[in-house]
Motif scaffolding. Structure first.
Motif, PDB file in Angstrom:
ATOM      1  N   GLN A  81       0.879  -1.147   0.000  1.00 26.52           N
ATOM      2  CA  GLN A  81       0.029   0.125   0.004  1.00 26.52           C
ATOM      3  C   GLN A  81       0.872   1.233  -0.159  1.00 26.52           C
ATOM      4  O   GLN A  81       1.962   1.233   0.699  1.00 26.52           O
ATOM      5  N   THR A  82       0.424   2.206  -0.980  1.00 28.44           N
ATOM      6  CA  THR A  82       1.551   3.480  -1.026  1.00 28.44           C
ATOM      7  C   THR A  82       0.474   4.475  -0.660  1.00 28.44           C
ATOM      8  O   THR A  82      -0.863   4.491  -1.013  1.00 28.44           O
ATOM      9  N   GLN A  83       0.912   5.544   0.113  1.00 24.88           N
ATOM     10  CA  GLN A  83       0.195   6.656   0.292  1.00 24.88           C
ATOM     11  C   GLN A  83       1.173   7.922   0.073  1.00 24.88           C
ATOM     12  O   GLN A  83       2.056   8.168   0.484  1.00 24.88           O
ATOM     13  N   SER A  84       0.623   8.706  -0.974  1.00 23.84           N
ATOM     14  CA  SER A  84       1.075   9.892  -1.668  1.00 23.84           C
ATOM     15  C   SER A  84       0.564  11.153  -0.848  1.00 23.84           C
ATOM     16  O   SER A  84      -0.636  11.272  -1.427  1.00 23.84           O
ATOM     17  N   GLN A  85       1.232  11.922  -0.500  1.00 20.57           N
ATOM     18  CA  GLN A  85       0.698  13.186   0.085  1.00 20.57           C
ATOM     19  C   GLN A  85       1.700  14.269  -0.192  1.00 20.57           C
ATOM     20  O   GLN A  85       2.914  14.018  -0.517  1.00 20.57           O
ATOM     21  N   SER A  86       1.032  15.343  -0.024  1.00 21.61           N
ATOM     22  CA  SER A  86       1.968  16.370  -0.254  1.00 21.61           C
ATOM     23  C   SER A  86       3.496  16.502   0.505  1.00 21.61           C
ATOM     24  O   SER A  86       3.631  16.600   1.855  1.00 21.61           O
ATOM     25  N   GLY A  87       4.491  16.263  -0.056  1.00 26.83           N
ATOM     26  CA  GLY A  87       5.744  16.519   0.461  1.00 26.83           C
ATOM     27  C   GLY A  87       6.518  14.963   0.878  1.00 26.83           C
ATOM     28  O   GLY A  87       7.500  15.068   1.250  1.00 26.83           O
TER      29      GLY A  87
END
Length: 1023
Positions: A81-87
């Motif tokens: 599982q990948t979580q891409s958020q600002s920064g």
């Protein structure tokens, strides 16, 4: 048996061995580690990457996807599982249970190294970490005073080094202080006038602030090292730094910038409404929570004496308090249980000496158990101590049976030694068989996989150690003590004649009932089947849950304003929350809050958000409040929901057992927009389900985003590249750290910034002057276009597919019922092609645990039969004894229904324990029937005699086991909620099973005996 003979013949040797065990046990107890739960080694790896100032879409495309692709081929991976958020980007890898995580981490690092070169230059190096839910701060310590800057310095220079030297401490983090920073606030007009760019300023400052070695020079007979030191030593040095313009002129830094010696905006940290610096303490992976807490407390006493008068250290939250209270409650319950067991023994045995003989087996077995726990490197935790409390009543079972038979021989006129030998030797095989059947039920738990095995293997080992120790005591120490102490055991005496009379009447009544069931055998079988089947009808009314959570008295309140909200607005809303919480001063002991702090929301990547506030609330002890933690949580949640402008979530803090929320619905599909719409539909659908509490989606939050598209051709005409434009925009709006300089031993950041009033509006962005290397400036809007849109704050993918998660707590209903209702709601929804739903979190863990434990139960039942078959050297009699098991479902489901307790994995462990316990009485009964028949009695007379003569030891063993568990079953004290379902299951199951054993087993015995005779007759005819 030789062991019995030797123990009677050599009492001194037995006593010396017992004394050695006691001494070793005392030493072991002093060195045993104490914790709330066993360490759960979940095979989860984490890859974290910082990508400063990048939007979620950019993070996903340039960081998350390449890493995800590289990791997908690693063997043993269950989900990625990948979580891409600002920064920042976060990649979670769940491996199959049983995977060697150390080897897996090596493969993960190798795969990440292969794609590291493909990541953007501005992205940080990927960090590969082992995820452990137990690796959370165990303590928060507040440092309060008048000056935050002074507090920060004291924390970093004195407190942190002192704490990190303490045993078991892994790291100490500081939160809430102020870091000194030197800001160079640039004047754009001056830069344009002198033809200077930010790149030139950064390059000059970094080049000037240097030191270097330049060889050595001889002075007499010594060589002197040459060192050129050009580093800054004061803020004035920075102001006086000379910059060279493109025309060859020189200006000072103070001519084109205002140099401010100030502090970074680290947000606000409050402890009970007062500003403070808070230190969070992490323990080492093999450290012990209670020991580390004690070390920190001792260290605090020393530090408080050396700190300034206006500075004070105090404990904010200490997780070891609940552990100590829980262990203390279990010990208290054990003492009460042991007292009840001894009273039962005294009542039946009518002799203090005889009670003392049996009672000695309890402390000796416990001490021996502690020794074995120590050498197997287990900890004293709520579950292992609970297992010891549950096994307390069973510890005396073997001793009771042996002593009862010894006394019978003594009353027949045998000498004390001969009575001890004959009585112990005669029933030793039956005692060994009954103990072994209890032991083998735990064997499958050790070999099943999953969280259930991680949690309950230590419990299984503890009960096994206790039973083994009690068995050895029963066949060695009990005969030896009986040969010395039972001179007038169980003599009639007027003080207890009332109980003898009652027991005599009870036996006569039982004998009359037994005669009736033997006469109406079919009716007995039919009635038993009806009762068993009827109890199964209670299952839908019981419900299921993962594992009961103890009332730890901790709450978390998360305040999240829309992304892009100003820090001032977030602070304003947080103050409204504080006002609401003031109404709970009577139940809140400590209120620790971080507002507008990157640390408040910081994840494993070290990132954070300024639009959030995080509260950690410690309630007073349960004895000092009328409401449970869950009730306080609901009351606070209801109050804060009236505050507009923020998403406020209140949740209770429980033990870190599962990696997920109670309910976690996963939506997978190709399009993010469609997933967002489906997620909203799911939230609407499940909100009506009874028990669903605070449902949220991972895409609820969106961030307003202004996309800048640089026209590369136009920018090239002005001598600019896209990277130069990006760098200047970042410097103007976020600032940039260009160097550090050391003053008084501290490293201080030096940052380039622009005035706040020059970066407030979109107009400021569009008119921003971008400067090329020749000093020519051009407005940003000349070389770029702008587009405003709403973008998701976090993008999630699982197994290389877009995903949205809907999570929810469960309140006022059991987890299994909520899960079933949600599944019905999801099945009724019509999803577009290519989109799927699944349920994870604790609900998934519960289903897997029940499946694993169900398999363990089946194997346990088979092992119980196998052990009895070996012991009896017969397949028929063990099969008869096994009929005592089905009756336990009446007690199990009846007990859970009466006490309104859902079926959890702790209750399931109780069921597995019952599989080994309930057959013990049947073993004693059937074995004695066979002994009497071998002596020449008829079957009918042998059954009646065995039933009445064995009633006494059966009642004693059953009552001691049940009463020893009553304090746990009542759930008295902190942390008792976890063992309560286990105790309830055993108490009710054993009670009902004992009744069926005394009535149903004799009937079953007659049927199979008749069948056996018919088979023998057929064989004789065949011959």
């Amino acid at each position: 048996m030789k062991l019995v003979d030797q123990s009677v013949k050599r009492p001194v040797g037995v006593i010396m061995i017992v004394l050695a065990i006691i001494a070793l046990g005392v030493i072991s107890v002093r060195n045993l580690a104490i914790d709330l739960l066993p360490e759960i080694d979940l095979p989860v790896a984490v890859v974290a990457v910082n990508y400063p100032d990048a939007a979620p879409e950019e993070v996903e495309k340039q960081v998350s996807k390449p890493i995800e692709s590289a990791l997908s081929s690693i063997e043993g991976v269950e989900t990625i599982q990948t979580q891409s958020q600002s920064g920042s980007a976060l990649v979670l890898m769940q491996f199959n249970m049983g995977t060697n995580l150390d080897n897996a981490l090596l493969e993960v690092r190798e795969s990440v190294d292969q794609v590291k070169g493909m990541l953007p230059e501005s992205a940080g190096d990927p960090s590969v970490l082992r995820f452990n839910p137990n690796q959370m701060p165990i303590m928060w310590v507040g440092l309060s005073g008048d000056n935050l800057t002074e507090l920060q310095s004291i924390a970093e220079d004195q407190v942190v080094p002192q704490f990190e030297r303490e045993g078991g401490v892994a790291s100490v983090s500081v939160q809430g202080g102020q870091d000194r920073v030197i800001e160079l606030e640039l004047d754009q007009a001056k830069l344009t006038e002198y033809g200077l760019s930010t790149q030139q300023i950064m390059q000059t400052l970094s080049q000037v602030n240097q030191s270097a070695s330049a060889g050595s020079v001889a002075k007499g007979d010594k060589n002197l090292n040459i060192r050129i030191d050009g580093t800054y030593t004061s803020v004035e040095d920075i102001r006086e730094t000379l910059l060279q313009t493109s025309q060859g002129a020189t200006v000072k830094v103070e001519d084109i910038a205002t140099v401010n010696d100030t502090f970074s905006d680290a947000g606000t940290t409050l402890v009970n409404g007062e500003q403070a610096v808070v230190l969070s303490i992490m323990k080492q992976s093999d450290g012990n929570t209670v020991d580390v807490s004690n070390n920190i407390m001792d260290s605090m006493e020393d530090l408080n004496q050396s700190l300034p008068d206006n500075v004070n250290l105090q404990v904010v939250v200490d997780t070891s308090d609940f552990i100590k209270q829980s262990i203390s409650s279990v010990i208290q319950n054990m003492l009460f249980g042991g007292l009840f067991a001894l009273l039962i023994l005294l009542l039946f045995l009518k002799s203090i000496r005889a009670t003392l003989v049996v009672g000695l087996s309890i402390p000796i077995a416990i001490i021996a158990t502690f020794t074995l726990i120590y050498f197997t490197r287990e900890t004293l935790n709520v579950l292992t101590m609970g297992g010891l409390a549950l096994g307390l009543g069973m510890m005396v079972d073997s001793s009771i049976v042996i002593l009862e038979n010894i006394v019978a021989y003594r009353q027949q006129g045998y000498s004390m030694k001969e009575a001890a030998k004959q009585g112990a030797s005669e029933l030793a095989p039956a005692v060994i068989a009954s103990t072994t059947t209890t032991l083998v039920v735990f064997l499958p738990i050790v070999f099943v996989e999953g969280i259930a095995s991680e949690l309950f293997t230590p419990l299984a080992l503890t009960v096994a150690f206790a039973l083994i120790a009690s068995l050895i005591v029963a066949i060695t120490l009990i005969p030896m003590l009986s040969s010395k102490l039972l001179s007038n055991a169980m003599s009639d005496n007027g003080r207890r004649y009332w109980f003898d009379r009652f027991l005599h009447r009870f036996n006569n009544s039982y004998k009359g009932v037994l005669k009736k069931v033997l006469r109406f055998r079919k009716t007995t079988i039919f009635t038993s089947l009806v009762i068993i089947i009827g109890s199964l009808a209670l299952i839908p009314f019981i419900g299921t849950e993962f594992i009961p959570q103890g009332d730890q008295g901790q709450l978390e309140v998360s305040v999240e304003t829309p992304v892009g909200t100003t820090a001032e607005k977030t602070t304003e809303i947080s103050q409204q929350v504080n006002e609401k919480l003031q109404a709970y001063d009577g139940v809140i002991e400590v209120n620790y809050v971080t507002i507008n702090s990157g640390d408040a929301a910081a994840g494993i990547t070290g990132g954070g958000s300024s639009n959030q506030a995080s509260y950690t609330i410690q309630l007073v002890d349960p004895s000092e409040r009328e409401q449970t933690t869950e009730e306080v949580m609901q009351a606070i949640d209801q109050d804060v929901q009236s505050i507009p402008g923020a998403e406020i979530t209140v949740s209770a803090v429980g033990a870190a057992i599962s990696t997920g929320d109670p309910i976690q619905i996963q939506l997978n599909g190709p399009e993010s927009d469609v997933l967002r719409e489906l997620a909203d539909q799911v939230v609407t659908e499940i909100s009506d389900v009874d028990g669903v509490y605070n449902p949220t989606t991972s895409v609820e939050e969106t961030t307003p985003q202004l996309n800048i598209q640089v026209d590369k051709d136009v920018a090239a005409q002005y001598g600019l590249t896209e990277s130069e434009v990006t760098s200047q925009v970042q410097t103007h709006f976020t600032g940039q750290t260009v160097m550090q300089y050391r003053e008084n031993g501290d490293d201080i950041d030096v940052r380039l910034t622009y005035p706040d009033n020059k970066k407030d509006t979109i107009s400021d962005l569009k008119t921003l002057m971008i400067q090329n290397q020749q000093g020519t400036s051009v407005p940003l809007e000349t070389i770029a276009t702008f587009k405003q849109e709403q973008a998701p704050a976090t993008l999630t993918r699982q197994n290389q597919q877009q995903q949205v998660n809907i999570t929810s707590d469960v309140v006022g209903n059991d987890l299994g019922s909520v899960q079933t209702a949600i599944e019905e709601k999801l099945d009724s929804m019509t999803l577009p092609e290519g989109y799927t739903t699944s349920i994870g979190g604790q609900a998934e863990d519960m289903v897997e645990a029940f499946s694993d434990l169900g398999l363990a139960l089946v194997l346990s039942i088979f092992l119980v039969y196998a052990v009895m078959a070996v012991q009896f050297e017969n397949f028929l009699f063990p099969f008869i004894i096994m009929f005592s098991m089905p009756a336990t479902v009446v007690g199990i489901f009846g007990g859970l229904f009466i006490t309104n307790t859902p079926l959890s994995i702790t209750a399931f462990i109780g069921i597995i324990m019952l599989a080994g316990i309930v057959v013990n009485n049947a073993i004693v009964l059937v074995d004695y029937i066979n002994i009497l028949r071998e002596r020449g009695m008829s079957r009918y007379e042998a059954i009646l005699e065995a039933g009445t003569s064995r009633m006494r030891p059966i009642l004693m063993t059953t009552l001691t086991t049940i009463l020893a568990m009553v304090p746990l079953g009542l759930g008295i004290g902190e942390g008792a909620e976890m063992q309560q379902p286990m105790a309830i299951t055993v108490i009710f199951g054993l009670t009902v099973s004992s009744i069926f054993t005394l009535l149903l087993i004799p009937v079953i015995y007659t049927y199979f005996d008749d069948l056996s005779e018919k088979i023998k007759g057929l064989f004789k005819k065949a011959e």
